[in-house]
Design an enzyme around this catalytic site. Structure first.
Site, short mmCIF file in Angstrom:
data_model
loop_
_atom_site.label_atom_id
_atom_site.label_comp_id
_atom_site.label_asym_id
_atom_site.label_seq_id
_atom_site.Cartn_x
_atom_site.Cartn_y
_atom_site.Cartn_z
CG ASP A 156 -8.01 4.64 0.98
OD1 ASP A 156 -6.95 3.99 0.86
OD2 ASP A 156 -8.86 4.37 1.84
CD GLN B 73 -13.13 2.02 13.05
OE1 GLN B 73 -13.87 1.45 13.86
NE2 GLN B 73 -12.87 3.31 13.11
CG HIS C 151 -12.24 6.38 8.06
ND1 HIS C 151 -11.78 5.87 9.24
CD2 HIS C 151 -12.30 5.34 7.19
CE1 HIS C 151 -11.55 4.57 9.10
NE2 HIS C 151 -11.86 4.22 7.87
CG HIS D 188 -14.10 3.98 3.10
ND1 HIS D 188 -12.82 3.62 2.73
CD2 HIS D 188 -14.25 3.54 4.37
CE1 HIS D 188 -12.24 2.98 3.74
NE2 HIS D 188 -13.08 2.92 4.74
P1 5GP Z 1 -11.05 1.26 7.31
O1 5GP Z 1 -10.50 -0.10 7.01
O2 5GP Z 1 -10.69 1.69 8.70
O3 5GP Z 1 -12.52 1.41 7.01
O4 5GP Z 1 -10.35 2.23 6.28
C1 5GP Z 1 -9.09 2.78 6.49
C2 5GP Z 1 -8.62 3.30 5.16
O5 5GP Z 1 -7.52 4.15 5.39
C3 5GP Z 1 -8.15 2.20 4.20
O6 5GP Z 1 -8.90 2.23 3.01
C4 5GP Z 1 -6.69 2.53 3.98
O7 5GP Z 1 -6.29 2.31 2.65
C5 5GP Z 1 -6.61 3.99 4.35
N1 5GP Z 1 -5.32 4.41 4.85
C6 5GP Z 1 -4.56 3.78 5.80
N2 5GP Z 1 -3.42 4.47 6.03
C7 5GP Z 1 -3.47 5.56 5.22
C8 5GP Z 1 -2.59 6.66 5.01
O8 5GP Z 1 -1.51 6.78 5.62
N3 5GP Z 1 -2.98 7.60 4.11
C9 5GP Z 1 -4.15 7.52 3.43
N4 5GP Z 1 -4.45 8.49 2.57
N5 5GP Z 1 -5.01 6.49 3.59
C10 5GP Z 1 -4.67 5.53 4.48
#
Ligand code: 5GP
Ligand code: ZN
Length: 141
Positions: free
Chosen positions: A33, A96, A102, A104
């Site tokens: 991440d 999200q 995904h 984590h």
């Molecule tokens: P969510 O908030 O949907 O549970 O988690 C999305 C995750 O994706 C976040 O922790 C964010 O930092 C990560 N993320 C968003 N854009 C990118 C990216 O372009 N590359 C990577 N490696 N992680 C990303």
């Protein structure tokens, strides 16, 4: 592999934007991440697009879960971390932000101050029982 053109994780899977790749197999990919909440924070995705838990295939879910276990072992071996949270968010209300399923992996240390845990407060057993009955009735094979 079905990809969604404006999905950032589909673009990572396709190699159209870079990532710090950790592992991949036919159905899943693990990468770091880029906004880590703790050192070693990484993500596992099924390669096939699906917005969330309810949208992905069983095969994609199983592949991501098995890859999460494999990568979690490596994260622990690398960082000697005291704990790991697996977090998976579905929907805006759950936090999200990327609409491609995904998982984590979040390394944890004692008293690291991360606001992810809660105190144990006993619930209303009658209300829990009623909800259990309602949910049971909605489970489909
Ligand atoms: P969510 O908030 O949907 O549970 O988690 C999305 C995750 O994706 C976040 O922790 C964010 O930092 C990560 N993320 C968003 N854009 C990118 C990216 O372009 N590359 C990577 N490696 N992680 C990303
Ligand atoms: Zn996607």
């Amino acid at each position: 592999m079905h990809a969604v053109s404006d999905c950032i994780f589909c673009k990572i899977v396709a190699g159209e934007i870079p990532c710090f790749k950790l592992y991949e197999n036919e159905e899943s990919l693990a990468f770091m991440d880029i906004n880590p909440v703790s050192s070693g924070h990484c993500l596992i995705v099924p390669k096939q697009h699906g917005a969330d838990l309810l949208a992905i295939s069983d095969a994609g879910l199983c592949a991501a879960a098995c890859t999460a276990k494999k990568v979690a072992r490596a994260v622990k071996a690398t960082l000697d971390t005291r704990g790991l949270n697996l977090l998976q968010c579905n929907g805006e209300a759950a936090g999200q932000s990327v609409l491609h399923f995904h998982i984590h992996i979040i390394p944890r240390e004692m008293d690291d101050g991360m606001a992810m845990n809660w105190d144990i407060v006993p619930g209303d057993m009658a209300a829990i029982g009623v909800l259990a009955e309602q949910i049971r009735n909605n489970i489909e094979d």
